[in-house]
Design an enzyme around this catalytic site. Structure first.
Site, mmCIF file in Angstrom:
data_model
loop_
_atom_site.group_PDB
_atom_site.id
_atom_site.type_symbol
_atom_site.label_atom_id
_atom_site.label_comp_id
_atom_site.label_asym_id
_atom_site.label_seq_id
_atom_site.Cartn_x
_atom_site.Cartn_y
_atom_site.Cartn_z
ATOM 1 N N THR A 10 -16.773 27.619 7.977
ATOM 2 C CA THR A 10 -17.925 26.790 7.309
ATOM 3 C C THR A 10 -18.516 25.728 7.617
ATOM 4 O OG1 THR A 10 -16.202 27.740 4.957
ATOM 5 C CG2 THR A 10 -18.688 25.575 4.915
ATOM 6 N N SER A 11 -17.738 24.181 8.122
ATOM 7 C CA SER A 11 -17.588 23.735 8.772
ATOM 8 C C SER A 11 -17.266 23.221 10.330
ATOM 9 C CB SER A 11 -17.915 22.833 8.284
ATOM 10 O OG SER A 11 -18.701 21.765 9.214
ATOM 11 N N GLY A 12 -16.750 24.075 11.485
ATOM 12 C CA GLY A 12 -15.214 23.496 12.045
ATOM 13 C C GLY A 12 -13.938 24.770 11.791
ATOM 14 N N SER A 13 -13.562 25.162 10.657
ATOM 15 C CA SER A 13 -12.683 26.003 11.320
ATOM 16 C C SER A 13 -12.605 27.134 11.698
ATOM 17 C CB SER A 13 -12.648 26.626 9.217
ATOM 18 O OG SER A 13 -12.502 25.251 8.556
ATOM 19 N N LYS A 33 -6.863 35.765 9.176
ATOM 20 C CA LYS A 33 -6.526 34.731 7.957
ATOM 21 C C LYS A 33 -6.400 35.130 6.878
ATOM 22 C CE LYS A 33 -9.294 30.029 7.124
ATOM 23 N NZ LYS A 33 -10.125 29.549 7.709
ATOM 24 N N SER A 72 -9.505 24.762 9.615
ATOM 25 C CA SER A 72 -8.626 25.762 8.946
ATOM 26 C C SER A 72 -8.181 26.545 8.506
ATOM 27 C CB SER A 72 -9.239 25.474 7.343
ATOM 28 O OG SER A 72 -9.813 27.024 7.253
#
Ligand SMILES: *[C@@H]1O[C@H](CO)[C@@H](O)[C@H](O)[C@H]1NC(C)=O
Ligand SMILES: *[C@@H]1O[C@H](CO)[C@@H](O)[C@H](O)[C@H]1NC(C)=O
Ligand SMILES: *[C@@H]1O[C@H](CO)[C@@H](O)[C@H](O)[C@H]1NC(C)=O
Ligand SMILES: *[C@@H]1O[C@H](CO)[C@@H](O)[C@H](O)[C@H]1NC(C)=O
Ligand SMILES: *[C@@H]1O[C@H](CO)[C@@H](O)[C@H](O)[C@H]1NC(C)=O
Ligand SMILES: *[C@@H]1O[C@H](CO)[C@@H](O)[C@H](O)[C@H]1NC(C)=O
Ligand SMILES: *[C@@H]1O[C@H](CO)[C@@H](O)[C@H](O)[C@H]1NC(C)=O
Ligand SMILES: *[C@@H]1O[C@H](CO)[C@@H](O)[C@H](O)[C@H]1NC(C)=O
Ligand SMILES: *[C@@H]1O[C@H](CO)[C@@H](O)[C@H](O)[C@H]1NC(C)=O
Ligand SMILES: CC(=O)N[C@H]1CO[C@H](CO)[C@@H](O)[C@@H]1O
Length: 537
Positions: free
Chosen positions: A211-214, A109, A190
């Site tokens: 971080t939350s769901g990425s 990424k 993301s």
């Protein structure tokens, strides 16, 4: 019979192969199809001399050229990839390899820095041309494991921490990522490009960050296995941050075993990230690959948090119930594992305050900082005045609230909020439920899972399990991306306590082997270039 590469090529010339009508099988050797090849299959081909890592890199680059206009999944190709592959081929030819990742192309990424010819921008012009003093720790680990960093994958800009009016997978310098299972599909985010690239076989697999769901959300959308490791299992040094308390780097791959191999190669203690200093067992990483046990469900205790699952009956929830039923019939004990605080209310302060601190720390480490940005205020100013950043249509509302908060994560108000939120989501949520019931894992519909584990830093693995039906009505957002529609993949998530990856991998593997659900549907468009084309057949 194993035909060495050179002899094989000579044989083909001698036979007068014309290149017409290539089929996958040549002289009993089958070229693996890159849409669903595994690390083991690539290693077999590399070891037998059927193809080289240079061939692989060239083929993946050709596949990227073929489809990237449509999907925008890859933001940069590593200009050194072919040379690196050549060195790894030479080492292999000389009889030694670095292990199971030797010569395997991986995309990372575009928030994971490398100290080479590639940029690391989080999709922003603010960082284009910036230089870091060394590779990020996870990139360094990949290289030490013999992996080839093929390029950088596109992402939701700033890992989705900038705007309240942007779109998943959009970045200013990478364009809009599109999902692989439906035209104009919202790829989720993301780690959008990491997901789409792994689904399309533009590399063997990829790294994402969460971080939350990425990791979990785009892995679901791309019909992949995604592992969100415990915060601290993988170093964040020189990874463009959102939050030191929540950020983590993990693999996005087509199989559990491939994801396990990749996690094995990047996990471990880093002097530059003190969250890695508390990895249990003195920092020794378990053998995640050996954990891949097809019988792991037999005596497992699986928790179901009934009181957080709303009684809805959509395709994903029905799939989930079917999955639990299947685990039961495989011999798992299904345990009621309710959360003591089913509807948590949290401060929202953690990410805002962490970002202010952690962003400034990242800029501070740059050895070349082309726009002289040192803090969030500077970054907001740059973004609001640089036209390709599409401000104000894509606003900076998330940064605005970070700045408006007025303090960073060294403030006592941060620690009060953090302790409170940690109790609410930890004892009141996943950690308390695991602790009280002694289950090996809690399973959830994957799209429900990420927020429950984000703040407490606990691990998640999602495994593909199904697709929305062919007659699902198409829903489109204001930017023309399809947010729900036919053939959208969904998954089942395994969650556990901190550092429980080994157990989660074993359960996820057993579940995957029993179901093999991802193979039921292919992306709507599949790159056509295969190894045989590059090898000249
Ligand atoms: C891999 O993809 C090929 C081509 O689409 C297909 O024929 C084959 O069955 C797939 N194999 C697996 C294991 O999914
Ligand atoms: C090949 O391997 C041998 C033995 O490990 C080593 O001494 C030699 O330097 C290697 N040669 C190259 C070109 O890597
Ligand atoms: C990195 O960005 C610079 C612009 O600053 C560009 O010239 C260069 O080509 C980029 N590198 C790659 C590998 O795309
Ligand atoms: C970890 O490192 C950060 C930044 O380097 C520092 O502020 C913090 O105090 C350290 N924490 C521990 C527990 O050492
Ligand atoms: C868990 O929650 C469900 C749904 O709210 C409820 O029916 C069940 O009794 C609860 N189980 C326990 C052990 O409290
Ligand atoms: C955090 O805030 C404190 C107090 O205002 C300040 O001294 C410190 O420099 C800030 N840290 C960063 C990294 O901005
Ligand atoms: C950044 O600072 C350097 C040194 O002060 C200066 O030469 C350069 O012009 C500045 N760049 C920008 C974009 O402001
Ligand atoms: C948000 O984005 C949409 C789609 O581009 C645009 O029409 C709208 O004006 C934007 N809203 C704001 C407040 O900028
Ligand atoms: C787990 O349970 C023990 C007591 O059995 C308790 O001390 C600990 O705080 C609990 N941890 C969490 C995260 O719930
Ligand atoms: C490797 C690659 O194709 N990169 C492209 C990513 O998207 C930007 C913007 O659309 C292009 O400029 C790059 O060429």
């Amino acid at each position: 019979m194993i035909i060495p590469r050179v002899a094989f090529a000579a044989l083909v010339v001698w036979l007068g192969w014309t290149g017409e009508g290539f089929c996958a099988t040549v002289n009993g050797q089958e070229f693996p199809s890159l849409i669903n090849v595994t690390i083991d299959e690539l290693q077999e081909g590399l070891e037998s001399g059927l193809f080289t890592s240079v061939d692989l890199v060239k083929t993946y680059i050709a596949r990227i050229s073929e489809v990237n206009d449509e999907f925008n999944a890859v933001i940069e190709i590593n200009p050194d990839a072919v040379d690196i592959a050549g060195e790894l081929d030479a080492r292999r030819a000389n009889g030694s390899t670095y292990g199971p990742m030797h010569g395997i192309p991986i995309l990372i990424k575009d928030n994971i820095a490398t100290n080479d010819g590639m940029n690391n921008t989080a999709g922003s012009f603010a960082l284009l041309g910036a230089k870091v003093p060394q590779d990020s720790f996870v990139a360094q680990k990949l290289r030490e494991a013999g992996a080839i960093i093929l390029g950088k994958s596109n992402l939701s800009q700033w890992a989705n921490f900038r705007s309240t009016n942007s779109s998943n997978g959009w970045s200013a310098n990478g364009g809009q990522v599109k999902g692989a299972y439906y035209p104009n599909m919202d790829p989720s985010g993301s780690s959008s490009g990491s997901g789409v690239a792994s689904a399309l076989g533009l590399a063997l697999a990829s790294l994402g960050t969460e971080t939350s769901g990425s990791i979990i959300s785009p892995a679901i959308r791309s019909n992949l296995v995604g592992i969100k490791p415990t915060v601290g299992l993988t170093s964040r040094h020189l990874v463009i941050p959102i939050s030191e308390h929540q950020d983590t780097v993990g693999p996005m791959a087509r199989t559990v075993k491939d994801a396990a191999v990749i996690l094995q190669s990047i996990a471990g203690k880093d002097l530059n990230d003190n969250y890695t200093h508390v990895i249990p067992n003195d920092g020794q990483i378990p053998d995640y690959v050996a954990a891949c046990d097809p019988n792991a469900l037999k005596k497992a205790r699986i928790g179901v948090p009934f009181n957080i699952l709303a009684p809805i009956t959509d395709a994903e929830m029905l799939g989930y119930l079917e999955a639990v039923d299947l685990m039961f019939s495989e011999g798992a004990e299904i345990v009621d594992a309710n959360f003591s605080i089913p509807n948590p209310v949290t401060s929202g302060t953690i990410l805002q305050a962490d970002f202010t601190t952690n962003l400034a720390q990242y800029f501070d480490q740059l050895t070349h900082n082309p726009n002289n940005i040192t803090n969030l205020e500077d970054l907001r100013e740059f973004t609001a005045t640089f036209s390709e950043e599409e401000y104000p249509d894509r606003n900076t509302a998330i940064w605005d609230s970070s700045i408006a908060l007025g303090f960073n994560n060294s403030d006592i108000r941060f620690w009060e909020a953090y302790q409170q939120d940690y109790m609410t989501l930890g004892e009141g949520g996943i950690l308390g439920a695991v602790n009280r019931t002694g289950v090996d894992a809690i399973v959830m519909p994957a799209s429900w899972s990420a927020g429950r584990a984000a703040l407490v830093g606990s691990p998640i693995i999602t495994v593909p399990f199904g697709f929305w039906p062919a007659d699902t009505p198409v829903q489109t957002n204001s930017r023309g991306l399809v947010t729900r529609g036919p053939n959208f993949p969904f998954g089942v998530a395994f969650l556990g306590g901190l550092w429980s990856e080994e157990k989660l991998i074993s359960l996820a593997y057993a579940f995957e082997q029993k179901t093999m659900a991802r193979t039921r549907l292919q992306p709507y468009r599949v790159p056509q270039v295969e190894l045989g084309d590059v090898l000249g057949f």
